[in-house]
Design a protein around this motif. Sequence first.
Motif, PDB file in Angstrom:
ATOM      1  N   ARG A   1       0.833  -1.205   0.000  1.00 26.94           N
ATOM      2  CA  ARG A   1       0.000   0.000   0.000  1.00 26.94           C
ATOM      3  C   ARG A   1       0.868   1.256   0.000  1.00 26.94           C
ATOM      4  NH1 ARG A   1      -4.886   0.508   4.063  1.00 26.94           N
ATOM      5  NH2 ARG A   1      -4.912   2.446   2.865  1.00 26.94           N
ATOM      6  N   ARG A   2       1.950   1.219   0.757  1.00 28.59           N
ATOM      7  CA  ARG A   2       2.836   2.373   0.846  1.00 28.59           C
ATOM      8  C   ARG A   2       3.465   2.701  -0.500  1.00 28.59           C
ATOM      9  NH1 ARG A   2       6.394   0.233   3.779  1.00 28.59           N
ATOM     10  NH2 ARG A   2       8.232   0.267   2.447  1.00 28.59           N
ATOM     11  N   ARG A   3       3.725   1.677  -1.296  1.00 30.39           N
ATOM     12  CA  ARG A   3       4.407   1.882  -2.568  1.00 30.39           C
ATOM     13  C   ARG A   3       3.474   1.745  -3.771  1.00 30.39           C
ATOM     14  NH1 ARG A   3      10.345  -0.989  -1.753  1.00 30.39           N
ATOM     15  NH2 ARG A   3      10.648  -0.343   0.430  1.00 30.39           N
ATOM     16  N   GLY A   4       2.182   1.615  -3.505  1.00 31.01           N
ATOM     17  CA  GLY A   4       1.230   1.529  -4.597  1.00 31.01           C
ATOM     18  C   GLY A   4       1.274   0.227  -5.366  1.00 31.01           C
ATOM     19  N   ALA A   5       1.777  -0.835  -4.764  1.00 36.42           N
ATOM     20  CA  ALA A   5       1.857  -2.142  -5.427  1.00 36.42           C
ATOM     21  C   ALA A   5       0.621  -2.968  -5.079  1.00 36.42           C
ATOM     22  CB  ALA A   5       3.131  -2.876  -5.007  1.00 36.42           C
ATOM     23  N   ALA A   6       0.427  -4.047  -5.831  1.00 32.84           N
ATOM     24  CA  ALA A   6      -0.703  -4.942  -5.575  1.00 32.84           C
ATOM     25  C   ALA A   6      -0.473  -5.703  -4.282  1.00 32.84           C
ATOM     26  CB  ALA A   6      -0.881  -5.900  -6.741  1.00 32.84           C
ATOM     27  N   PRO A   7      -1.520  -5.867  -3.458  1.00 35.67           N
ATOM     28  CA  PRO A   7      -1.351  -6.598  -2.196  1.00 35.67           C
ATOM     29  C   PRO A   7      -1.203  -8.088  -2.450  1.00 35.67           C
ATOM     30  CG  PRO A   7      -3.646  -6.010  -2.514  1.00 35.67           C
ATOM     31  CD  PRO A   7      -2.885  -5.355  -3.631  1.00 35.67           C
ATOM     32  N   GLY A   8      -0.684  -8.777  -1.457  1.00 37.90           N
ATOM     33  CA  GLY A   8      -0.508 -10.222  -1.573  1.00 37.90           C
ATOM     34  C   GLY A   8       0.915 -10.595  -1.941  1.00 37.90           C
ATOM     35  N   ILE A   9       1.299 -11.808  -1.550  1.00 41.04           N
ATOM     36  CA  ILE A   9       2.647 -12.321  -1.817  1.00 41.04           C
ATOM     37  C   ILE A   9       2.554 -13.393  -2.893  1.00 41.04           C
ATOM     38  CG2 ILE A   9       4.595 -13.601  -0.836  1.00 41.04           C
ATOM     39  CD1 ILE A   9       3.861 -12.343   1.872  1.00 41.04           C
ATOM     40  N   THR A  10       3.354 -13.245  -3.928  1.00 44.21           N
ATOM     41  CA  THR A  10       3.432 -14.253  -4.976  1.00 44.21           C
ATOM     42  C   THR A  10       4.737 -15.016  -4.818  1.00 44.21           C
ATOM     43  OG1 THR A  10       2.145 -12.907  -6.518  1.00 44.21           O
ATOM     44  CG2 THR A  10       3.468 -14.685  -7.459  1.00 44.21           C
ATOM     45  N   LEU A  11       4.639 -16.313  -4.628  1.00 42.21           N
ATOM     46  CA  LEU A  11       5.819 -17.157  -4.457  1.00 42.21           C
ATOM     47  C   LEU A  11       6.361 -17.579  -5.816  1.00 42.21           C
ATOM     48  CD1 LEU A  11       4.546 -19.449  -1.569  1.00 42.21           C
ATOM     49  CD2 LEU A  11       6.093 -17.506  -1.370  1.00 42.21           C
ATOM     50  N   ARG A  12       7.670 -17.742  -5.895  1.00 36.74           N
ATOM     51  CA  ARG A  12       8.278 -18.217  -7.133  1.00 36.74           C
ATOM     52  C   ARG A  12       8.018 -19.707  -7.313  1.00 36.74           C
ATOM     53  NH1 ARG A  12      14.209 -15.848  -6.455  1.00 36.74           N
ATOM     54  NH2 ARG A  12      13.566 -15.828  -4.271  1.00 36.74           N
TER      55      ARG A  12
END
Length: 424
Positions: free
Chosen positions: A150-161
């Motif tokens: 949220r602070r950096r305007g990115a999409a929430p959630g963690i995507t694992l490799r």
Amino acid sequence: MAHESPATAAPPPGTAEVPSAPPPSGPVTALRLAVAAAGALPAVVLRLAGIHPAPVPAMLLFGLGVLSAALLLMWAAETARADISGPLALALLAFIAVLPEYAVDLWFAYTAGTRPEYAAYAAANMTGANRLLVGIGWPLVALAGYFAARRRGAAPGITLREHRRIDTAFLGAAALVAFVMPATRQISWALSVVLIAWYAYYLFRISRCSETDEEELLGVPARLALLPARRRQAVTVLVFVAAAAVVFACAEPFATSLVDAGSSLGIDRFLLVQWLAPLASEAPELIVAVVFAWRLRGDDGLGALLSSKVNQWSLLIGCLPLAHLLGGGPASLPLVERQVDEVLLTAAQTVLAVVLLLDLRFQPWKAGLLFVLFVAQFALPGESARLVLSGVYLGLAVPLLAVRLRELPPTVRALAGRIAGDPH
């Protein structure tokens, strides 16, 4: 060729990236190492002098020693990533980071060989550590990642490799095998052999993965990584050896004081062993994972906790009967009614956690679900609450698995075949 200063030298080979934020200065790093060592000093002095304080002060002093040693182990493990690359390094270093957990748990199992009542505490510590990791650790990483996004305007959630499927697949298989424990009411020597072999195969399988974990070092490890290679390696080994010595010196008096303090304070000794000891041993690892997520490196933070969960739910459980045998007991560690329910609940939680990670996405709602179910165990009264919660975990896992069936084939292939993007 001109000599480069540590601050401007090229980063050493391995998995660590040059930190985006300036690492602490040399004096600050030395001060942090000294403070951590000072935290362990009272416990070491008491141990060497053979002094046995009252249960509650002993619990606090030896617990501080375990916590300080765990922090030093974490710093040493993170620094070593400047010289060791790949997912195998992450798995090995995740094991190093939870050595305090192993020391306390194995001491309980060893003591149970001659004092059978201590078998309950071995099961308590093991189940508490595993449920804390998933019910508190994973949600904390997700929460930190959410606010960072949220602070950096990115999409929430963690995507694992993609290579995290290896950890997920091995954890899922171990979780299914774990239901043998409550069914047979013991951790048998046969199950011990299976789980230890399973962890060995996990290390072999992950060593063949070509993906790398280019993790950015933070704090003390970031500064130590800038040292010349030989000096860095010497400091890493020194810190690791010193911290490991503190862990093994404090394990017995800390474990004993936990049990005795329960009686002195009028607190259920099982609960004290189940939750306080894992909090001390897991805290540094959780803090590092949360910091990575805060820096939008949620895959690294959650990946480290996932690897720790794999080794605790396979190797740690597998070692308990061996410690029991070495302590003079039979080759199998018995479980009484309460421990049976605790192990069943932990296995059920692990199954749901694996199902949630099948799509390699850890969204805020998944973290919230794991956290709410974890907290619910303290709100529901009665011994039957653990059985009810076990049913809830498994009941939720079934429909969630049904909508993720397409994720099963690549996850199963990760056990023995290739993962997407891996040339091996």
